[in-house]
Structures are given as structure tokens and as C-alpha cells.
Write a protein that holds these residues in place. Sequence first.
Motif, mmCIF file in Angstrom:
data_model
loop_
_atom_site.group_PDB
_atom_site.id
_atom_site.type_symbol
_atom_site.label_atom_id
_atom_site.label_comp_id
_atom_site.label_asym_id
_atom_site.label_seq_id
_atom_site.Cartn_x
_atom_site.Cartn_y
_atom_site.Cartn_z
ATOM 1 N N MET A 155 0.716 -1.307 -0.097
ATOM 2 C CA MET A 155 -0.016 -0.134 0.091
ATOM 3 C C MET A 155 0.924 1.164 0.169
ATOM 4 S SD MET A 155 -3.138 -0.538 -0.307
ATOM 5 C CE MET A 155 -2.436 -2.216 -1.253
ATOM 6 N N MET A 156 1.842 1.250 0.485
ATOM 7 C CA MET A 156 3.020 2.337 0.712
ATOM 8 C C MET A 156 3.402 2.547 -0.545
ATOM 9 S SD MET A 156 4.513 4.604 3.049
ATOM 10 C CE MET A 156 6.024 5.340 3.349
ATOM 11 N N ILE A 157 3.795 1.661 -1.221
ATOM 12 C CA ILE A 157 4.623 1.627 -2.528
ATOM 13 C C ILE A 157 3.669 2.353 -3.495
ATOM 14 C CG2 ILE A 157 5.345 0.201 -4.664
ATOM 15 C CD1 ILE A 157 6.728 -1.569 -2.541
ATOM 16 N N LEU A 158 2.313 1.678 -3.785
ATOM 17 C CA LEU A 158 1.464 2.242 -4.503
ATOM 18 C C LEU A 158 0.972 3.659 -4.182
ATOM 19 C CD1 LEU A 158 -1.145 -1.011 -4.702
ATOM 20 C CD2 LEU A 158 0.698 -0.231 -6.665
ATOM 21 N N PHE A 159 0.641 3.964 -2.905
ATOM 22 C CA PHE A 159 0.210 5.260 -2.568
ATOM 23 C C PHE A 159 1.390 6.261 -2.994
ATOM 24 C CE2 PHE A 159 0.553 8.688 0.482
ATOM 25 C CZ PHE A 159 -0.619 9.314 0.330
ATOM 26 N N ASN A 160 2.578 6.251 -2.745
ATOM 27 C CA ASN A 160 3.728 6.952 -3.210
ATOM 28 C C ASN A 160 4.046 6.819 -4.731
ATOM 29 O OD1 ASN A 160 4.995 8.354 -0.643
ATOM 30 N ND2 ASN A 160 4.718 6.120 -0.049
ATOM 31 N N LEU A 161 3.688 5.847 -5.313
ATOM 32 C CA LEU A 161 4.046 5.890 -6.664
ATOM 33 C C LEU A 161 2.782 6.779 -7.399
ATOM 34 C CD1 LEU A 161 5.238 4.483 -9.340
ATOM 35 C CD2 LEU A 161 3.259 2.663 -9.515
ATOM 36 N N THR A 162 1.630 6.592 -6.859
ATOM 37 C CA THR A 162 0.795 7.762 -7.194
ATOM 38 C C THR A 162 1.095 9.107 -7.118
ATOM 39 O OG1 THR A 162 -1.156 6.043 -6.811
ATOM 40 C CG2 THR A 162 -2.003 8.488 -7.047
ATOM 41 N N ILE A 163 1.581 9.489 -5.735
ATOM 42 C CA ILE A 163 2.220 10.970 -5.536
ATOM 43 C C ILE A 163 3.184 11.195 -6.593
ATOM 44 C CG2 ILE A 163 3.342 12.074 -3.912
ATOM 45 C CD1 ILE A 163 1.995 10.780 -1.737
ATOM 46 N N PHE A 164 4.131 10.105 -6.891
ATOM 47 C CA PHE A 164 5.116 10.328 -7.627
ATOM 48 C C PHE A 164 4.766 10.818 -9.316
ATOM 49 C CE2 PHE A 164 8.527 9.088 -10.780
ATOM 50 C CZ PHE A 164 9.624 9.767 -10.310
ATOM 51 N N LEU A 165 3.714 9.968 -9.666
ATOM 52 C CA LEU A 165 2.992 10.513 -10.940
ATOM 53 C C LEU A 165 2.405 11.360 -11.321
ATOM 54 C CD1 LEU A 165 1.713 6.835 -11.947
ATOM 55 C CD2 LEU A 165 3.897 7.853 -12.686
ATOM 56 N N ALA A 166 1.628 11.936 -9.813
ATOM 57 C CA ALA A 166 0.983 13.293 -9.910
ATOM 58 C C ALA A 166 2.037 14.474 -9.854
ATOM 59 C CB ALA A 166 0.311 13.372 -8.554
ATOM 60 N N GLY A 167 3.216 14.209 -9.143
ATOM 61 C CA GLY A 167 4.150 15.379 -9.079
ATOM 62 C C GLY A 167 4.674 15.502 -10.561
ATOM 63 N N GLY A 168 4.922 14.225 -11.467
ATOM 64 C CA GLY A 168 5.556 14.473 -12.689
ATOM 65 C C GLY A 168 4.684 15.056 -13.457
ATOM 66 N N THR A 169 3.280 14.765 -13.327
ATOM 67 C CA THR A 169 2.223 15.511 -13.964
ATOM 68 C C THR A 169 2.233 17.042 -13.795
ATOM 69 O OG1 THR A 169 0.756 13.512 -14.128
ATOM 70 C CG2 THR A 169 -0.172 15.586 -14.783
ATOM 71 N N LEU A 170 2.193 17.596 -12.652
ATOM 72 C CA LEU A 170 2.323 18.774 -12.314
ATOM 73 C C LEU A 170 3.478 19.582 -12.685
ATOM 74 C CD1 LEU A 170 0.727 18.874 -8.626
ATOM 75 C CD2 LEU A 170 -0.455 19.610 -10.743
ATOM 76 N N LEU A 171 4.808 18.927 -12.513
ATOM 77 C CA LEU A 171 5.823 19.455 -13.114
ATOM 78 C C LEU A 171 5.935 19.633 -14.553
ATOM 79 C CD1 LEU A 171 8.717 20.196 -12.369
ATOM 80 C CD2 LEU A 171 9.455 18.004 -12.839
ATOM 81 N N GLY A 172 5.488 18.639 -15.368
ATOM 82 C CA GLY A 172 5.193 18.890 -16.753
ATOM 83 C C GLY A 172 3.950 20.166 -16.882
ATOM 84 N N ILE A 173 3.180 20.193 -16.365
ATOM 85 C CA ILE A 173 2.302 21.099 -16.799
ATOM 86 C C ILE A 173 2.661 22.502 -16.360
ATOM 87 C CG2 ILE A 173 -0.093 22.173 -15.959
ATOM 88 C CD1 ILE A 173 -1.193 19.373 -15.597
ATOM 89 N N GLY A 174 3.469 22.558 -15.215
ATOM 90 C CA GLY A 174 4.217 23.777 -14.880
ATOM 91 C C GLY A 174 5.339 24.083 -15.897
ATOM 92 N N ILE A 175 5.894 23.374 -16.482
ATOM 93 C CA ILE A 175 6.835 23.650 -17.507
ATOM 94 C C ILE A 175 5.947 24.028 -18.821
ATOM 95 C CG2 ILE A 175 8.627 22.870 -19.004
ATOM 96 C CD1 ILE A 175 9.361 20.924 -16.937
ATOM 97 N N TRP A 176 4.878 23.460 -19.088
ATOM 98 C CA TRP A 176 4.014 24.008 -20.202
ATOM 99 C C TRP A 176 3.655 25.435 -20.046
ATOM 100 C CZ3 TRP A 176 -1.471 21.822 -21.109
ATOM 101 C CH2 TRP A 176 -2.094 22.139 -22.153
ATOM 102 N N VAL A 177 3.139 25.882 -18.813
ATOM 103 C CA VAL A 177 2.652 27.048 -18.582
ATOM 104 C C VAL A 177 3.786 27.858 -18.466
ATOM 105 C CG1 VAL A 177 1.579 28.414 -16.815
ATOM 106 C CG2 VAL A 177 0.784 26.066 -17.126
#
Length: 243
Positions: free
Chosen positions: A16-38
Motif C-alpha cells: 500500500m505504501m508503494i502504491l500510494f507513493n507511486l501515485t504521488i510520484f506520478l502526480a508530481g511528474g504531471t504537475l511538473l510537466g504542466i508547470g513547464i508547459w505553462v
Amino acid sequence: LSPGAKMGFFTFIKVMMILFNLTIFLAGGTLLGIGIWVKVDGESFLDIFGAFSSKFLQIVNVSYLLIVIGAILLVIGFLGCYGAQKESKCLLMMFFSVMLIIFIAEVAAAVVALVFTGLAETLLTGLVTPLLKEKYGVDTTFTHIWNVTMTEVDCCGLNNYTDFINSHWYETHGSYPKQCFGVLPPLAHPHPCGCLLQGCFPQILEEIRTHAGVVGGVAAGIAALEIGAMAVSMYLYCRLDEK
């Protein structure tokens, strides 16, 4: 519990810890990509998502905010996911420490926001007003963000129309931005009057007060997740000693 049951529970928590933090990691990558786009092409982003984006986020520099949040989530997600997968006490302790620092900072920010609203307004005024005077009408992306903000929130400047006095825009056009007049056409040399809209900061504060219950619920949910994540990381950390 028997040793087998304890091991099974440990494995479940670890997964559960791995899956939870994997979700956080992917969300962070998405936000980082959007931030660079903006940052690279802010106008096209607001053209597509402006109607759905947060009114508050349009006040600040969206790109830097998203990049910072995305980078923090990437670090948290990596520490939690990799630390649990490798059963590394060092990484788990780092994860716990980062989460604790963020939690304390959020609590402190909430207290400051509730108790020192006037101070927050003063700080924002000191930071944003000079940018409005210097960059509005000069920086295309900055101007577009504020135009969208003033149109959607139905406001003028951060505090009011006086934010544009002695600004580059006023010196160039001899008038305030057309968004400051709402549905009324701007005058050639407008004077302070009822036709000028209120500032965006008071309008946003009113929006926050109106939706205080939703904001509080979201904040409580985030706090509960953070406390849960810290508790799980400490459980794994302590169980590694027993293993």
C-alpha cells in the motif's frame, strides 16, 4: 498475531505504501510537466483551461507554483516508494521527516492565514503591486493571466484600480485596463467613481469565505493523508528492526 500474520500484514502495508507513493510520484511528474508547459506557453494553457482553473492560482505565477509543487511531490513519492520497496530505514526516515516538515508548515500557514489576514494582504500588496505597475502591458503572459483573472473574478488589480496608477499601462494608454470597468466602456481619463470594480484580493477572500466548508474539508483530508503516511512509514521503519 502469529509471525505469519504479522509478516502478511507487513507485506500488505508495504505494498500500500508503494502504491500510494507511486501515485504521488506520478502526480508530481504531471504537475511538473504542466508547470513547464505553462512557463513555456502560458497563453495557450489559459485559453484551454482558463474557465476551469482556480481563481486564486491565476493571481500568482502559476508556472512556478506548479513546478515547485510537482518537484516536492516527486521527491516525496520517490522517498516513500523506493524506501518501502527496498526496505531502507534511511529513506523511510527521510520520507517521514519531509512529511512532518510539510505538515508543520501547513499548520503554521493555516494559523497565519486565519490570524494574520491583514498581514497576508500587506505582503501580497508589496509583492504583486510593483509587478502590476512594471509588467502589465509589457509581459504578454503576465498580462494575459491578469486579464483572465480580472474578467472571471470581475475585479480590478489586486487591491483596486489604484494599483495601476503610475504604471506602464496607464502611462502608455492614459486609462485603466478595460476589465476595470466591467460592462461599462472605459473613459478617456477616468476618475475614481462607482464604475471602477473592486480589487481581486477582496473578491477572492469572499470566495474563500463562501466555500470555507469545502476548503476546510479538503485541508482536513490532506492532513489526514499526511498523518496516515507518516504513521505507515514509522510502522515500516520499526518493523524493519524486528526483521
